[in-house]
Motif scaffolding. Structure first.
Motif, PDB file in Angstrom:
ATOM      1  N   TYR A  51       0.347  -0.954  -0.019  1.00 56.56           N
ATOM      2  CA  TYR A  51      -0.125   0.381   0.470  1.00 56.56           C
ATOM      3  C   TYR A  51       0.601   1.226   0.306  1.00 56.56           C
ATOM      4  N   ALA A  52       1.674   1.011   0.851  1.00 57.06           N
ATOM      5  CA  ALA A  52       2.999   2.552   0.683  1.00 57.06           C
ATOM      6  C   ALA A  52       3.447   2.653   0.010  1.00 57.06           C
ATOM      7  N   ALA A  53       3.665   1.742  -0.842  1.00 59.23           N
ATOM      8  CA  ALA A  53       4.500   1.925  -2.444  1.00 59.23           C
ATOM      9  C   ALA A  53       4.193   2.057  -2.977  1.00 59.23           C
ATOM     10  N   LEU A  54       2.433   2.372  -3.351  1.00 55.73           N
ATOM     11  CA  LEU A  54       2.276   2.620  -4.672  1.00 55.73           C
ATOM     12  C   LEU A  54       1.690   3.999  -4.018  1.00 55.73           C
ATOM     13  N   SER A  55       1.954   5.231  -3.018  1.00 57.41           N
ATOM     14  CA  SER A  55       1.806   6.449  -2.829  1.00 57.41           C
ATOM     15  C   SER A  55       0.314   6.534  -3.253  1.00 57.41           C
ATOM     16  N   PRO A  56      -0.328   6.024  -1.989  1.00 56.54           N
ATOM     17  CA  PRO A  56      -1.636   6.525  -2.338  1.00 56.54           C
ATOM     18  C   PRO A  56      -2.364   8.016  -2.014  1.00 56.54           C
ATOM     19  N   ASP A  57      -2.840   8.279  -2.941  1.00 57.07           N
ATOM     20  CA  ASP A  57      -3.717   9.862  -2.663  1.00 57.07           C
ATOM     21  C   ASP A  57      -5.334   9.522  -1.495  1.00 57.07           C
ATOM     22  N   VAL A  58      -5.775   8.266  -1.503  1.00 57.61           N
ATOM     23  CA  VAL A  58      -6.624   8.456  -1.128  1.00 57.61           C
ATOM     24  C   VAL A  58      -6.909   6.872  -0.397  1.00 57.61           C
ATOM     25  N   LEU A  59      -8.105   6.256  -0.347  1.00 55.62           N
ATOM     26  CA  LEU A  59      -8.635   4.877   0.433  1.00 55.62           C
ATOM     27  C   LEU A  59     -10.137   5.263   0.755  1.00 55.62           C
ATOM     28  N   ILE A  60     -10.486   3.934  -0.651  1.00 60.42           N
ATOM     29  CA  ILE A  60     -12.056   3.929  -0.334  1.00 60.42           C
ATOM     30  C   ILE A  60     -12.439   2.799  -0.715  1.00 60.42           C
ATOM     31  N   THR A  61     -13.665   2.994   0.706  1.00 62.15           N
ATOM     32  CA  THR A  61     -14.024   1.241   1.103  1.00 62.15           C
ATOM     33  C   THR A  61     -15.346   1.848   1.160  1.00 62.15           C
ATOM     34  N   THR A  62     -16.040   0.767   2.034  1.00 64.98           N
ATOM     35  CA  THR A  62     -17.850   1.190   2.382  1.00 64.98           C
ATOM     36  C   THR A  62     -18.124   0.468   4.160  1.00 64.98           C
ATOM     37  N   MET A  63     -18.869   0.567   4.269  1.00 67.17           N
ATOM     38  CA  MET A  63     -18.714   1.071   5.477  1.00 67.17           C
ATOM     39  C   MET A  63     -20.236   0.039   6.190  1.00 67.17           C
ATOM     40  N   PHE A  64     -19.506  -0.765   6.823  1.00 64.80           N
ATOM     41  CA  PHE A  64     -21.222  -2.124   7.756  1.00 64.80           C
ATOM     42  C   PHE A  64     -22.104  -1.732   8.460  1.00 64.80           C
ATOM     43  N   ASP A  65     -20.759  -0.649   9.116  1.00 56.90           N
ATOM     44  CA  ASP A  65     -22.194  -0.026  10.987  1.00 56.90           C
ATOM     45  C   ASP A  65     -22.111   1.177  10.617  1.00 56.90           C
ATOM     46  N   ASP A  66     -22.567   1.401  11.987  1.00 55.20           N
ATOM     47  CA  ASP A  66     -23.015   3.425  11.978  1.00 55.20           C
ATOM     48  C   ASP A  66     -21.604   3.741  13.284  1.00 55.20           C
ATOM     49  N   ALA A  67     -20.675   2.969  13.212  1.00 52.94           N
ATOM     50  CA  ALA A  67     -19.497   3.649  13.459  1.00 52.94           C
ATOM     51  C   ALA A  67     -18.322   4.090  12.704  1.00 52.94           C
ATOM     52  N   GLY A  68     -18.268   3.593  11.726  1.00 49.57           N
ATOM     53  CA  GLY A  68     -17.586   4.120  11.021  1.00 49.57           C
ATOM     54  C   GLY A  68     -16.615   3.365  10.647  1.00 49.57           C
ATOM     55  N   THR A  69     -16.563   2.136  10.821  1.00 47.20           N
ATOM     56  CA  THR A  69     -15.706   1.074  10.604  1.00 47.20           C
ATOM     57  C   THR A  69     -15.270   0.682   9.293  1.00 47.20           C
ATOM     58  N   LEU A  70     -13.662   0.508   8.493  1.00 45.97           N
ATOM     59  CA  LEU A  70     -14.067   0.799   7.285  1.00 45.97           C
ATOM     60  C   LEU A  70     -13.252  -0.744   6.778  1.00 45.97           C
ATOM     61  N   TRP A  71     -13.824  -1.366   5.834  1.00 45.19           N
ATOM     62  CA  TRP A  71     -14.701  -2.790   5.126  1.00 45.19           C
ATOM     63  C   TRP A  71     -13.688  -3.066   5.130  1.00 45.19           C
ATOM     64  N   TYR A  72     -13.303  -3.908   5.612  1.00 43.39           N
ATOM     65  CA  TYR A  72     -11.820  -5.016   5.452  1.00 43.39           C
ATOM     66  C   TYR A  72     -10.264  -3.847   5.636  1.00 43.39           C
ATOM     67  N   VAL A  73     -10.871  -3.549   6.140  1.00 38.76           N
ATOM     68  CA  VAL A  73      -9.516  -2.621   6.587  1.00 38.76           C
ATOM     69  C   VAL A  73      -9.259  -3.251   7.962  1.00 38.76           C
ATOM     70  N   PRO A  74      -8.028  -3.619   8.170  1.00 44.03           N
ATOM     71  CA  PRO A  74      -7.648  -4.927   8.992  1.00 44.03           C
ATOM     72  C   PRO A  74      -7.743  -4.212  10.731  1.00 44.03           C
ATOM     73  N   ASP A  75      -8.468  -4.905  12.119  1.00 41.03           N
ATOM     74  CA  ASP A  75      -8.294  -3.463  12.439  1.00 41.03           C
ATOM     75  C   ASP A  75      -7.173  -3.230  13.320  1.00 41.03           C
ATOM     76  N   ALA A  76      -5.821  -4.364  12.519  1.00 38.72           N
ATOM     77  CA  ALA A  76      -4.792  -4.654  13.687  1.00 38.72           C
ATOM     78  C   ALA A  76      -3.478  -3.540  13.051  1.00 38.72           C
TER      79      ALA A  76
END
Length: 349
Positions: A130-155
């Motif tokens: 991910y870092a090697a791609l020099s990302p400008d932005v990460l985009i994903t969905t959320m399956f709760d109302d707490a703002g948890t980003l889907w498939y982004v590992p908690d750790a």
């Protein structure tokens, strides 16, 4: 709602949550255990705008950049939706590549050989890639109302957040039309020509499909529809609340089988799990089954109790993607297929 880190859910239970709720593939059986990458960035953005870029996401957080993002990393389903608007991404995470090298159903029309896959299964996200791609932005969905980003590992979420800002699109407890509109707005902000013939035709097709489904349910209000997902030991029956597709279908008049609130309680309101011996607990005329690679497909189910279901015997079983690719191009066929199934359905329950 149960999320992937919820302690009371087993790994298989989370998968079923994916099947029955619209959560994602978390079993590794259908995915590559190692993140893989393809050549090229897959950028297709036509005439990306210059100058400052801002977007307010569904957490009410606003991303502000000096220029329109060029290096976008997205959950595969979001990447597939952006692709339909002509917006390319550099990297993806989530179910992308099957063991045979073909694209997962959630990749849509993406050319997966032209994006870097930084994670292909649940809890897999290569921070280094991910870092090697020099990302400008990460985009994903959320399956709760707490703002948890889907498939982004908690750790590793904090480390990931430190590399680029994120945009979250809510797919929780709302009708499909809302996240569809949000992704449409996001694509437009990224430079998509939403006035193009392709986009306007897809939007009209979606609207026509919605009208067709409403007409079908009005003509056959007694046709009962069950939303299910199959795993080796458990058959999951979704309630029609919380999932964006089922909430919208219900609003269009679809008569869903509804597990009781008590039965849904253990999953936070999403689904009821049944043993295969009890798969006939509910009467249904049409069954819509999770069609993602994380779930067992109807033609592979050998349980005798399944084969005896009236809807199965009548051939009134169709697919369902609990994580719809949020473009009008991909959502219109979902409505059309369900409308056709109800139009043709015989009352068997």
């Amino acid at each position: 709602m149960p999320n992937a880190s919820a302690a009371h859910l087993t790994r298989r239970g989370i998968l079923a949550a994916g099947g029955a709720l619209g959560l994602g593939a978390v079993l590794t059986a259908c995915g590559d255990d190692k993140a893989s990458s393809g050549a090229g960035s897959g950028k297709e953005t036509a005439a990306a705008k210059s100058g400052p870029w801002t977007f307010k996401d569904d957490r009410d957080e606003t991303v502000k950049l000096d220029r329109t993002p060029a290096n976008i990393v997205a959950f595969v389903g979001v990447a597939a939706a952006l692709h339909d608007y002509g917006i390319g991404v550099t990297g993806v995470f989530g179910p992308t590549r099957l063991q045979n090298g073909k694209a997962d159903v959630q990749a849509g029309d993406l050319d997966i050989s032209k994006v870097t896959v930084i994670g292909n299964v649940w809890d897999e996200f290569s921070v280094e890639k991910y870092a090697a791609l020099s990302p400008d932005v990460l985009i994903t969905t959320m399956f709760d109302d707490a703002g948890t980003l889907w498939y982004v590992p908690d750790a590793s979420k904090d480390q990931i957040a430190g590399l680029a800002p994120s945009v979250g699109i809510s797919v929780y407890d709302r009708q499909m039309t809302e996240p569809l509109q949000r992704v449409y707005e996001l694509a437009e902000s990224l430079g998509a020509d939403v006035t193009s013939k392709k986009v306007t035709a897809a939007k009209k097709r979606f609207e026509d499909a919605a009208a067709r489904l409403r007409a079908a349910t009005k003509a056959k209000p007694d046709i009962k529809v069950l939303a299910g997902s199959a795993s080796q030991d458990i058959f999951y029956v979704s309630g029609s609340n919380l999932s964006i597709d089922l909430e919208y279908f219900k609003a269009l008049g679809v008569n869903f089988v509804e597990p009781s609130a008590e039965a849904l309680k253990a999953s936070g309101g999403w689904f009821e799990n049944l043993s295969w011996e009890n798969v006939d607990k509910y009467d249904a005329d049409v069954i819509i089954m999770d069609n993602r690679t994380s779930a067992i497909q109807p033609d592979a189910i050998e349980e005798a109790t399944w084969k005896k279901l009236p809807a199965v015997k009548a051939g009134q079983v169709i697919g369902r993607n609990p994580e719809p690719i949020l473009s009008y191009d991909k959502c219109a066929p979902l409505l059309e297929e369900l409308a056709e199934a109800i139009e043709k359905a015989k009352k068997v329950s």
